[in-house]
Design a protein around this motif. Structure first.
Motif, PDB file in Angstrom:
ATOM      1  N   UNK A  52       0.859  -1.182   0.000  1.00  0.00           N
ATOM      2  CA  UNK A  52       0.000   0.000   0.000  1.00  0.00           C
ATOM      3  C   UNK A  52       0.895   1.231   0.000  1.00  0.00           C
ATOM      4  N   UNK A  53       0.648   2.157  -0.910  1.00  0.00           N
ATOM      5  CA  UNK A  53       1.432   3.391  -1.008  1.00  0.00           C
ATOM      6  C   UNK A  53       0.539   4.597  -0.793  1.00  0.00           C
ATOM      7  N   UNK A  54       1.003   5.570   0.012  1.00  0.00           N
ATOM      8  CA  UNK A  54       0.194   6.754   0.273  1.00  0.00           C
ATOM      9  C   UNK A  54       1.012   8.020   0.358  1.00  0.00           C
ATOM     10  N   UNK A  55       0.430   9.129  -0.100  1.00  0.00           N
ATOM     11  CA  UNK A  55       1.125  10.414  -0.107  1.00  0.00           C
ATOM     12  C   UNK A  55       0.109  11.546  -0.241  1.00  0.00           C
ATOM     13  N   UNK A  56       0.477  12.762   0.164  1.00  0.00           N
ATOM     14  CA  UNK A  56      -0.388  13.920  -0.077  1.00  0.00           C
ATOM     15  C   UNK A  56      -0.212  14.388  -1.515  1.00  0.00           C
ATOM     16  N   UNK A  57      -1.282  14.747  -2.174  1.00  0.00           N
ATOM     17  CA  UNK A  57      -1.128  15.242  -3.547  1.00  0.00           C
ATOM     18  C   UNK A  57      -0.661  16.688  -3.501  1.00  0.00           C
ATOM     19  N   UNK A  58       0.287  16.996  -4.374  1.00  0.00           N
ATOM     20  CA  UNK A  58       0.828  18.348  -4.488  1.00  0.00           C
ATOM     21  C   UNK A  58       0.375  18.916  -5.828  1.00  0.00           C
ATOM     22  N   UNK A  81       3.351  -8.534  -7.046  1.00  0.00           N
ATOM     23  CA  UNK A  81       2.821  -8.000  -5.790  1.00  0.00           C
ATOM     24  C   UNK A  81       1.626  -7.094  -6.100  1.00  0.00           C
ATOM     25  N   UNK A  82       0.467  -7.441  -5.551  1.00  0.00           N
ATOM     26  CA  UNK A  82      -0.677  -6.570  -5.790  1.00  0.00           C
ATOM     27  C   UNK A  82      -0.567  -5.329  -4.898  1.00  0.00           C
ATOM     28  N   UNK A  83      -0.995  -4.212  -5.452  1.00  0.00           N
ATOM     29  CA  UNK A  83      -0.686  -2.915  -4.845  1.00  0.00           C
ATOM     30  C   UNK A  83      -1.898  -1.983  -4.836  1.00  0.00           C
ATOM     31  N   UNK A  84      -1.970  -1.185  -3.788  1.00  0.00           N
ATOM     32  CA  UNK A  84      -2.965  -0.112  -3.670  1.00  0.00           C
ATOM     33  C   UNK A  84      -2.222   1.212  -3.559  1.00  0.00           C
ATOM     34  N   UNK A  85      -2.718   2.239  -4.247  1.00  0.00           N
ATOM     35  CA  UNK A  85      -2.155   3.581  -4.119  1.00  0.00           C
ATOM     36  C   UNK A  85      -3.248   4.516  -3.629  1.00  0.00           C
ATOM     37  N   UNK A  86      -2.927   5.338  -2.621  1.00  0.00           N
ATOM     38  CA  UNK A  86      -3.885   6.356  -2.200  1.00  0.00           C
ATOM     39  C   UNK A  86      -3.185   7.698  -2.029  1.00  0.00           C
ATOM     40  N   UNK A  94      -9.767  13.863  -8.291  1.00  0.00           N
ATOM     41  CA  UNK A  94      -8.967  12.677  -8.565  1.00  0.00           C
ATOM     42  C   UNK A  94      -7.556  13.066  -8.991  1.00  0.00           C
ATOM     43  N   UNK A  95      -6.651  12.129  -8.837  1.00  0.00           N
ATOM     44  CA  UNK A  95      -5.256  12.358  -9.172  1.00  0.00           C
ATOM     45  C   UNK A  95      -4.838  11.364 -10.255  1.00  0.00           C
ATOM     46  N   UNK A  96      -3.858  11.735 -11.042  1.00  0.00           N
ATOM     47  CA  UNK A  96      -3.366  10.894 -12.130  1.00  0.00           C
ATOM     48  C   UNK A  96      -2.272   9.979 -11.591  1.00  0.00           C
ATOM     49  N   UNK A  97      -2.599   8.691 -11.453  1.00  0.00           N
ATOM     50  CA  UNK A  97      -1.673   7.735 -10.860  1.00  0.00           C
ATOM     51  C   UNK A  97      -0.824   6.985 -11.893  1.00  0.00           C
ATOM     52  N   UNK A  98      -1.083   7.190 -13.190  1.00  0.00           N
ATOM     53  CA  UNK A  98      -0.482   6.335 -14.212  1.00  0.00           C
ATOM     54  C   UNK A  98       1.042   6.354 -14.206  1.00  0.00           C
ATOM     55  N   UNK A 110       1.522  -4.939  -9.366  1.00  0.00           N
ATOM     56  CA  UNK A 110       0.287  -4.733 -10.103  1.00  0.00           C
ATOM     57  C   UNK A 110      -0.688  -3.902  -9.278  1.00  0.00           C
ATOM     58  N   UNK A 111      -1.028  -2.715  -9.756  1.00  0.00           N
ATOM     59  CA  UNK A 111      -1.950  -1.822  -9.046  1.00  0.00           C
ATOM     60  C   UNK A 111      -3.386  -2.214  -9.371  1.00  0.00           C
ATOM     61  N   UNK A 112      -4.156  -2.524  -8.331  1.00  0.00           N
ATOM     62  CA  UNK A 112      -5.555  -2.880  -8.553  1.00  0.00           C
ATOM     63  C   UNK A 112      -6.534  -1.901  -7.895  1.00  0.00           C
ATOM     64  N   UNK A 113      -6.016  -1.045  -7.001  1.00  0.00           N
ATOM     65  CA  UNK A 113      -6.880  -0.042  -6.364  1.00  0.00           C
ATOM     66  C   UNK A 113      -6.145   1.291  -6.297  1.00  0.00           C
ATOM     67  N   UNK A 114      -6.815   2.363  -6.709  1.00  0.00           N
ATOM     68  CA  UNK A 114      -6.312   3.723  -6.511  1.00  0.00           C
ATOM     69  C   UNK A 114      -7.422   4.564  -5.901  1.00  0.00           C
TER      70      UNK A 114
END
Length: 259
Positions: A52-58, A81-86, A94-98, A110-114
């Protein structure tokens, strides 16, 4: 099933969400650890099944320091490794996670949730900053907790849920981010301390980029500021000035990252 949460949090909002996500995974029988990227964790020697990865959007984008951390510290995994980004921010935009997804894919993640979580506005230096009411904060927290339950459940059953942003919108976000952060280091020149400063060195110790120094009892700001505002909000005397002005401090979650 073991997981790890890696986050960066300037004023505590992202850590708040990270902690709540940890709690939800624990309720579902998962073993999980939560770490700030400031801990300089050796990821190569840690085994985990999901990330799981998390950060404040700038400026509606991913902080540069977070991307660089992953490039330098996240190794290629022999198993997928399945992954979530928030992300967290003062609005639901919304933020551009690509871009981050691409980096992760190259390392076999592999990102399955943002998901972007709306949190109380912590950028007290911004023009027109308006502190949210206790009622608003409670509603924001309740909404976030409901969303956490939903995304954790979907993540555990491998149900892909991604917040999509069009390529045009993403291009606009990236352009704005580059423009806003192009001379970010120059913001250090705008910081100073008032006569209320008692040289406690808390700002020196909590700055994530080690941008603040106490040199012969003189507080000096270097040229590596990322405008996280942790120093401003953590100062017990509210002695840190920006453009020679004292600003309201954000106190909702700051203790999570300075205690």
């Amino acid at each position: 099933m073991k997981g790890i949460i890696l986050y960066f949090s300037g004023t505590g909002n992202t850590k708040f969400i990270a902690n709540k996500i940890e709690e939800e995974f624990t309720k579902n029988g998962c073993e999980i650890e939560t770490h700030s990227i400031e801990e300089k964790l050796d990821l190569q020697n840690i085994s985990y099944d999901f990330l799981i990865l998390g950060f404040p959007k700038y400026f509606e984008y991913i902080p540069h320091n977070f991307i660089e951390y992953l490039k330098d510290n996240l190794y290629y995994s022999s198993k997928e490794i399945k992954t979530m980004i928030f992300s967290t921010g003062k609005d639901k935009m919304k933020i551009y996670f690509h871009e981050l997804e691409k980096i992760l894919l190259e390392k076999n993640y592999k990102v399955i949730v943002t998901k972007n979580f709306q949190m109380p506005d912590s950028f007290t230096l911004g023009k027109g900053y308006k502190k949210v009411t206790r009622k608003d904060i409670r509603e924001i927290y309740d909404s976030s907790l409901a969303d956490i339950k939903d995304i954790v459940l979907n993540f555990l059953i491998d149900n892909t849920i991604k917040e999509e942003v069009s390529d045009i919108t993403a291009s606009i976000y990236k352009t704005i981010y580059k423009f806003k952060t192009r001379d970010l280091y120059k913001n250090s020149l705008n910081f100073s301390v008032s006569s209320n400063c008692d040289k406690c060195n808390l700002c020196v110790n909590v700055c994530p980029t080690k941008n603040i120094e106490n040199i012969n009892s003189y507080i000096k700001f270097r040229d590596n500021c990322i405008m996280c505002c942790r120093c401003v909000n953590a100062c017990p005397k509210n002695a840190i000035l920006y453009k020679e002005k004292e600003h309201t401090q954000y106190k909702e979650n700051i203790d999570l990252v300075v205690s």
